[in-house]
Design an enzyme around this catalytic site. Structure first.
Site, mmCIF file in Angstrom:
data_model
loop_
_atom_site.group_PDB
_atom_site.id
_atom_site.type_symbol
_atom_site.label_atom_id
_atom_site.label_comp_id
_atom_site.label_asym_id
_atom_site.label_seq_id
_atom_site.Cartn_x
_atom_site.Cartn_y
_atom_site.Cartn_z
ATOM 1 N N HIS A 112 0.852 -1.187 0.000
ATOM 2 C CA HIS A 112 0.000 0.000 0.000
ATOM 3 C C HIS A 112 0.888 1.237 0.000
ATOM 4 C CE1 HIS A 112 -1.544 3.287 2.678
ATOM 5 N NE2 HIS A 112 -2.493 3.282 1.760
ATOM 6 N N ARG A 116 -0.873 12.511 -0.092
ATOM 7 C CA ARG A 116 -2.044 13.362 -0.202
ATOM 8 C C ARG A 116 -1.795 14.741 0.400
ATOM 9 N NH1 ARG A 116 -2.474 9.545 3.626
ATOM 10 N NH2 ARG A 116 -2.840 10.210 5.772
ATOM 11 N N GLY A 264 -18.758 11.553 1.492
ATOM 12 C CA GLY A 264 -19.556 11.350 0.289
ATOM 13 C C GLY A 264 -18.726 11.033 -0.920
ATOM 14 N N GLY A 265 -17.583 10.417 -0.720
ATOM 15 C CA GLY A 265 -16.706 10.064 -1.826
ATOM 16 C C GLY A 265 -17.258 8.937 -2.680
ATOM 17 N N ARG A 266 -16.515 8.614 -3.718
ATOM 18 C CA ARG A 266 -16.933 7.599 -4.697
ATOM 19 C C ARG A 266 -16.602 6.209 -4.154
ATOM 20 N NH1 ARG A 266 -14.805 5.473 -9.777
ATOM 21 N NH2 ARG A 266 -16.462 5.357 -11.332
#
Length: 306
Positions: A112, A116, A264-266
C-alpha cells in the site's frame, strides 16, 4: 498558503499515478489497467474529479488499484479533524494518490502507498495546508532481506527532511496499521505520517514527492525476487486467510476509508484496495514451526529492520 500553488500538487500526483501504473503493467506482462475517469455531479456533497485505474486477473497481480482524486467539500468530515478541532466544519480541498497491489503469488507481498494534501479554512481565514501518506508492506510469507530493503528505501526517502523522520514515521506506521481487535500488526510496516505541516507547504510537498518517487524502488525488487517462487493450495489458503486481516483493517480502522465514506466520496474508488478473493476461518492456527507460523512469530511483531 502564501505563494504555494496546489495545482503543482495535482500535476505531480497525476504524473505519479501514470508512472507507477506503467511500471506495474510492464512487470505483469499481460493485463492492462482499466482507466475510469470520473467527475462529481453538481448536486453531490463533494465536487471534483479523479481517475481510478484498476487491473485484474494479471499474471503477477491478481488485483492492482491506483486512484487519483481531487475533491472539494463544504465541511471537513470528523475523521479529518481529530487533531485539528479548530477546523471542524470548515470547507476543504483534498487530493491524493492511493494504491494497493494484491499479487497472485502468495510469496509476493501486498503493498500500500498513499500521498495526499488537504487544505481547509473557515471563511475569512487563510487556509491551512497539510500533507500525509506513506507506504507499508504486508507479506504472507516473510523474508528478512525484503523487510530490510523496504525499510531502507523508506529511510532514505525521508533522510533529507531530518534524521528524526524515519524513526518517527516508522513508529507511527507500526501503531497505525494495527488491528487492535486482533492485537496484531497488519504487516511489517514501513512509514506513515499525517497532518504534516512542519516547514510549511513547500516542505510538505517535497516530502510527499520523495516518498512517492521512492515507491517503485521499495517494492519492485521484492516482486522480482519472489514472483517465480512455486506455490500450491496450502500457500493459497494461507494467503486468502491473511487477506481477511487486511480487509478488517481497511473497513474497521483506516482513516482514509472513513474519510472517503463520511465525506460522500466515490465508493468504488474508495474500496479499490480490497482483494478480489478472501477467506475467513474460525480460530485458524498455523502448524508450529511452519513458515505460516513464522509470519506471526517473527514478522508480525513491531521491530527495527535497520
Amino acid at each position: 498558503m502564501n505563494s504555494f500553488d496546489p495545482t503543482e500538487v495535482r500535476q505531480y500526483l497525476l504524473g505519479l499515478q501514470q508512472s507507477i501504473t506503467q511500471a506495474i503493467e510492464s512487470a505483469d506482462g499481460g493485463a492492462k489497467f482499466l482507466t475510469d475517469a470520473w467527475a462529481k455531479a453538481p448536486d453531490e456533497p463533494l465536487q471534483g474529479d479523479g481517475i481510478t485505474k484498476i487491473m485484474e486477473g494479471g499474471a503477477v497481480f491478481e488485483r492492482a488499484g491506483c486512484g487519483f482524486s481531487h475533491v472539494r467539500g463544504p465541511r471537513l468530515p470528523p475523521s479529518a479533524t481529530q487533531h485539528r478541532p479548530e477546523l471542524a466544519g470548515a470547507p476543504f480541498e483534498a487530493m491524493g494518490v492511493s494504491l494497493v497491489f494484491h499479487p497472485l503469488n502468495p510469496y509476493v507481498p501486498t503493498v500500500h502507498m498513499n500521498v495526499r494534501m488537504i487544505a481547509a479554512g473557515h471563511e475569512g481565514q487563510p487556509p491551512v495546508c497539510w500533507f500525509g501518506g506513506g507506504m507499508d508492506l504486508t507479506p504472507y510469507y516473510g523474508y528478512d532481506e525484503d523487510a530490510v530493503h523496504f525499510h531502507q528505501v523508506c529511510h532514505d526517502a525521508l533522510k533529507p527532511f531530518g534524521d528524526d523522520k524515519y524513526s518517527r514515521f516508522k513508529q507511527w506506521c507500526d501503531e497505525y496499521f494495527f488491528n487492535r481487535h486482533r492485537g496484531e500488526p497488519r504487516g511489517i510496516g514501513g512509514i506513515f505520517f499525517d497532518d504534516f505541516a512542519e516547514g510549511g507547504a513547500e516542505n510538505g510537498f517535497a516530502m510527499i514527492r520523495s516518498v512517492g518517487d521512492a515507491f517503485l524502488n521499495a517494492y519492485m525488487p521484492i516482486v522480482e525476487r519472489r514472483q517465480g517462487t512455486s506455490w500450491g493450495e496450502r500457500e493459497r489458503e494461507h494467503q486468502l486467510y491473511r487477506r481477511g486481516r487486511y480487509v478488517e483493517f481497511n473497513l474497521v480502522w483506516d482513516r482514509g476509508t472513513h474519510f472517503g465514506l463520511q465525506s460522500g466520496g466515490r465508493t468504488e474508488s474508495i474500496l479499490l484496495s480490497m482483494p478480489p478473493l478472501v477467506r475467513w476461518s474460525y480460530q485458524r492456527q498455523p502448524e508450529p514451526g511452519s513458515p505460516e507460523a513464522r509470519l506471526t512469530e517473527h514478522f508480525l511483531v513491531p521491530r527495527s529492520w535497520l
